[in-house]
Design a protein around this motif. Structure first.
Motif, short mmCIF file in Angstrom:
data_model
loop_
_atom_site.label_atom_id
_atom_site.label_comp_id
_atom_site.label_asym_id
_atom_site.label_seq_id
_atom_site.Cartn_x
_atom_site.Cartn_y
_atom_site.Cartn_z
N LYS A 70 0.95 -1.11 -0.02
CA LYS A 70 0.13 0.04 0.06
C LYS A 70 0.86 1.41 0.00
CE LYS A 70 -3.95 0.49 0.56
NZ LYS A 70 -5.04 0.78 -0.41
N ALA A 71 2.03 1.33 0.86
CA ALA A 71 2.67 2.26 0.74
C ALA A 71 3.56 2.64 -0.52
CB ALA A 71 3.63 2.21 1.84
N LYS A 72 3.85 1.60 -1.18
CA LYS A 72 4.50 1.57 -2.37
C LYS A 72 3.77 2.28 -3.36
CE LYS A 72 8.30 -1.46 -1.73
NZ LYS A 72 9.51 -0.69 -1.92
N ALA A 73 2.56 1.55 -3.46
CA ALA A 73 1.54 2.11 -4.48
C ALA A 73 1.08 3.64 -4.54
CB ALA A 73 0.23 1.22 -4.30
N SER A 74 1.09 3.86 -3.14
CA SER A 74 0.69 5.55 -2.97
C SER A 74 1.83 6.33 -3.20
CB SER A 74 0.28 5.68 -1.40
OG SER A 74 0.40 7.15 -1.10
N LYS A 75 3.33 5.85 -3.07
CA LYS A 75 4.32 6.62 -3.42
C LYS A 75 4.47 6.72 -5.24
CE LYS A 75 9.27 7.13 -2.79
NZ LYS A 75 10.27 6.63 -1.93
N ALA A 76 4.14 5.56 -5.56
CA ALA A 76 4.18 5.26 -7.09
C ALA A 76 2.96 6.17 -7.93
CB ALA A 76 4.34 3.89 -7.51
N SER A 77 1.86 6.34 -7.27
CA SER A 77 0.87 7.23 -7.72
C SER A 77 1.18 8.55 -7.77
CB SER A 77 -0.30 6.83 -7.17
OG SER A 77 -0.97 5.46 -7.10
N ARG A 78 1.90 9.22 -6.98
CA ARG A 78 2.37 10.38 -6.84
C ARG A 78 3.28 10.60 -7.88
NH1 ARG A 78 1.95 9.28 -1.25
NH2 ARG A 78 4.35 9.02 -1.08
N ARG A 79 4.41 9.75 -8.11
CA ARG A 79 5.47 9.65 -9.07
C ARG A 79 5.03 9.52 -10.62
NH1 ARG A 79 8.48 5.29 -6.63
NH2 ARG A 79 8.17 4.42 -8.72
N THR A 80 3.92 8.90 -10.98
CA THR A 80 3.25 8.67 -12.14
C THR A 80 1.96 9.16 -12.36
OG1 THR A 80 2.28 6.63 -11.65
CG2 THR A 80 4.85 6.36 -12.27
N GLU A 81 1.75 9.21 -13.66
CA GLU A 81 0.53 9.68 -14.17
C GLU A 81 -0.63 8.61 -13.92
OE1 GLU A 81 0.54 11.01 -18.15
OE2 GLU A 81 2.14 12.47 -17.77
N ARG A 82 -0.25 7.58 -13.74
CA ARG A 82 -1.13 6.42 -13.70
C ARG A 82 -1.25 5.97 -12.19
NH1 ARG A 82 0.19 1.80 -17.79
NH2 ARG A 82 -1.95 1.54 -17.67
N PRO A 83 -2.57 5.87 -11.97
CA PRO A 83 -2.89 5.36 -10.38
C PRO A 83 -2.45 3.94 -10.12
CG PRO A 83 -4.94 5.74 -11.34
CD PRO A 83 -3.99 6.13 -12.54
N MET A 84 -1.84 3.85 -9.09
CA MET A 84 -1.36 2.38 -8.80
C MET A 84 -1.87 1.97 -7.56
SD MET A 84 1.14 2.20 -11.03
CE MET A 84 2.52 1.20 -10.80
N THR A 85 -2.08 0.53 -7.51
CA THR A 85 -2.62 0.00 -6.39
C THR A 85 -1.90 -1.39 -5.86
OG1 THR A 85 -4.93 -0.93 -5.53
CG2 THR A 85 -4.14 -1.14 -7.82
N ALA A 86 -2.20 -1.68 -4.50
CA ALA A 86 -1.76 -2.97 -4.27
C ALA A 86 -2.79 -4.13 -4.46
CB ALA A 86 -1.45 -2.80 -2.63
N TYR A 87 -2.56 -5.23 -4.94
CA TYR A 87 -3.31 -6.35 -5.23
C TYR A 87 -2.77 -7.63 -4.75
CZ TYR A 87 -0.53 -7.50 -9.13
OH TYR A 87 0.62 -7.64 -10.14
N ARG A 88 -3.47 -8.49 -4.29
CA ARG A 88 -3.07 -9.83 -4.03
C ARG A 88 -2.96 -10.72 -5.00
NH1 ARG A 88 -2.51 -12.97 0.58
NH2 ARG A 88 -3.75 -11.48 1.94
N CYS A 89 -1.60 -11.65 -5.22
CA CYS A 89 -1.56 -12.19 -6.48
C CYS A 89 -2.24 -13.68 -6.16
CB CYS A 89 0.32 -12.56 -6.45
SG CYS A 89 0.73 -13.58 -7.82
#
Length: 71
Positions: free
Chosen positions: A22-41
């Motif tokens: 969740k933390a990495k997805a939040s940080k990546a969403s701020r860095r990129t134009e695409r919303p990032m999310t955490a998901y279970r594999c």
């Protein structure tokens, strides 16, 4: 704090705990134009970070007056 679990997923992606993903997805969403999310594999059961690329896009069409419209 080591967020990656000891092994990689069979898909080749890094495995994370829920909190770290969740933390990495939040940080990546701020860095990129695409919303990032955490998901279970489905394959390894761990959490990964990714974007919603399978999301259907609105269909475009052009009116008679050449105005672009999204449905």
């Amino acid at each position: 704090m080591a967020s990656a679990l000891s092994n990689l997923c069979p898909t080749g992606k890094a495995s994370h705990s829920y909190r770290a993903a969740k933390a990495k997805a939040s940080k990546a969403s701020r860095r990129t134009e695409r919303p990032m999310t955490a998901y279970r594999c489905d394959q390894c059961g761990a959490w990964h970070v990714g974007s919603h690329t399978h999301k259907p896009q609105p269909m475009r069409w052009v009116n008679n007056n050449h105005e672009l419209r999204f449905t």
